[in-house]
Design a protein around this motif. Structure first.
Motif: not given
Length: 397
Positions: A51-59
């Motif tokens: 989930x953290x990777x998805x959030x980071x990748x969103x930026x």
């Protein structure tokens, strides 16, 4: 030889992709999307890290959000009846969101983020494809059909399932009852004491965190020295940290990068909304008296720029030209009373007031030509003034 090697490599990649699609996990029930939970269960990776990777990748150009939506669309849903494809209404909603998101993703940062994400998924499946899927646990207290049931002589038939050979009647007391004080319980199995095996300690791979942060800092320093905007610098650092998290997921390390990714992602988002370049921070106040003293360009990342040209001596036919740019701040220029002035004023958000012509709003621009109170003739001043967020003003005393 090289051709056969390339063909075999391509075949391996194709087989990996086919196997990934054939064994793709189902999104669990009770969650709106459950993409991270499904991938975590399939490959034995902590869903929080995903989930953290998805959030980071969103930026990072919206790549993380695009990959998450693709997972929502392509991974089936777990239902009591089995695996079901994504409902039509939800699929249409996700496809519409992906279509709008493509205008943001189809840029350099987004394409790089998508490449990193797909490469990470490919390596994840290639290395962990054979991890066993979770199976339903047997109910506690169940007795296998192959287990022999012991009863003491004369006892009634037990209620447990029996083997094909019938009952094995025990003639001697068990070892736990040497005095035969409890013959009614001789059918209980012999006690087996087993100590749980301690889980092996996984080595701490702190070098992943240190190496990733070192690479991110080095790359950020190079981009800043090259004069790139700070938004790109933080986005690049965020991408490197995301790659380190992916590598850490394989090697069971790099959790320290999570704390570093959060502030870097916040700064990347701030500078994406309000772009700030790599110029100096602070006030600039200059009063050149000759065209030779006027710099060709004045630049500030954050701060106000004040340029006083009222005392500049210009002869007939002489020209003074400069460019002033500020990412966040105000620009104020004072020109001589008799000079011929040509000025371009632009502001992303704010106000422009160039020699009495005022405009405000978003993405505004003014082009003004003013010959002064004495009319055409004499020296000329050419100004190119640009502010990202702030006011641009030109005054004639």
């Amino acid at each position: 030889m090289a051709e056969s090697t390339s063909r075999s490599a391509g075949a391996r990649v194709g087989e990996t992709l086919q196997d990934f699609w054939a064994t793709r996990p189902a999104r669990p029930r009770g969650k709106i999307a459950g993409v991270a939970e499904a991938l975590g269960r399939r490959y034995g990776v902590d869903p929080v890290l995903l989930r953290i990777l998805f959030v980071v990748g969103a930026f990072y150009g919206g790549a993380g959000l695009a990959v998450y939506l693709l997972g929502w669309l392509l991974l089936p849903k777990e239902t009591p009846e089995g695996r079901r494809p994504t409902p039509v209404f939800t699929a249409l909603l996700v496809i519409g969101s992906l279509f709008l998101l493509m205008f943001w993703v189809m840029q350099l940062q987004g394409l790089v983020g998508l490449s990193i994400a797909f490469l990470g998924l490919y390596l994840l499946h290639r290395n962990y494809r054979d991890r066993p899927k979770a199976t339903a646990a047997e109910p506690q207290g169940a007795v296998p059909v192959t287990e022999k049931t012991w009863v003491y002589p004369g006892a009634k038939a037990p209620v447990q399932p029996l083997t094909d050979t019938g009952l094995d009647v025990r003639q001697n007391p068990p070892s736990w009852d040497p005095l035969a004080a409890a013959p009614f319980a001789w059918d209980l199995p012999e006690p087996q004491e087993s100590e749980p095996e301690p889980e092996p300690e996984r080595p701490r791979r702190r070098w992943i965190t240190l190496l990733t942060l070192g690479i991110a800092a080095f790359a950020g320093g190079i981009t800043i020295s090259a004069g790139t905007p700070l938004g790109f610098t933080f986005a690049l650092a965020l991408g490197i940290i995301g790659a380190g998290l992916v590598v850490g997921a394989f090697l069971h390390g790099g959790r320290g990068l999570i704390g570093a990714a959060i502030p870097v992602a916040g700064l990347a988002m701030v500078f994406a909304v309000a772009p700030v370049g790599s110029g100096p921070w602070g006030e600039i106040d200059e009063s050149p008296e000759t065209p030779a003293q006027l710099a060709p360009e004045y630049r500030a990342a954050v701060g106000d720029v004040q340029l006083n040209l009222e005392g500049m001596a210009l002869s007939t036919g002489q020209e003074a030209r400069t460019r002033v740019s500020v990412d966040i701040g105000n620009i104020s220029v004072y020109v001589p009373r008799t000079a011929d002035v040509t000025v371009d004023c632009a502001a992303g958000q704010g106000l422009t007031n160039c020699l009495g012509r005022e405009r405000n709003g978003d993405r505004i621009r003014n082009h003004v030509v003013d010959t002064g109170e004495d009319g055409p003739g004499g020296g000329t001043i050419v100004l190119d003034l640009r502010a990202g967020t702030g006011n641009v003003e030109v005054f004639r005393d």
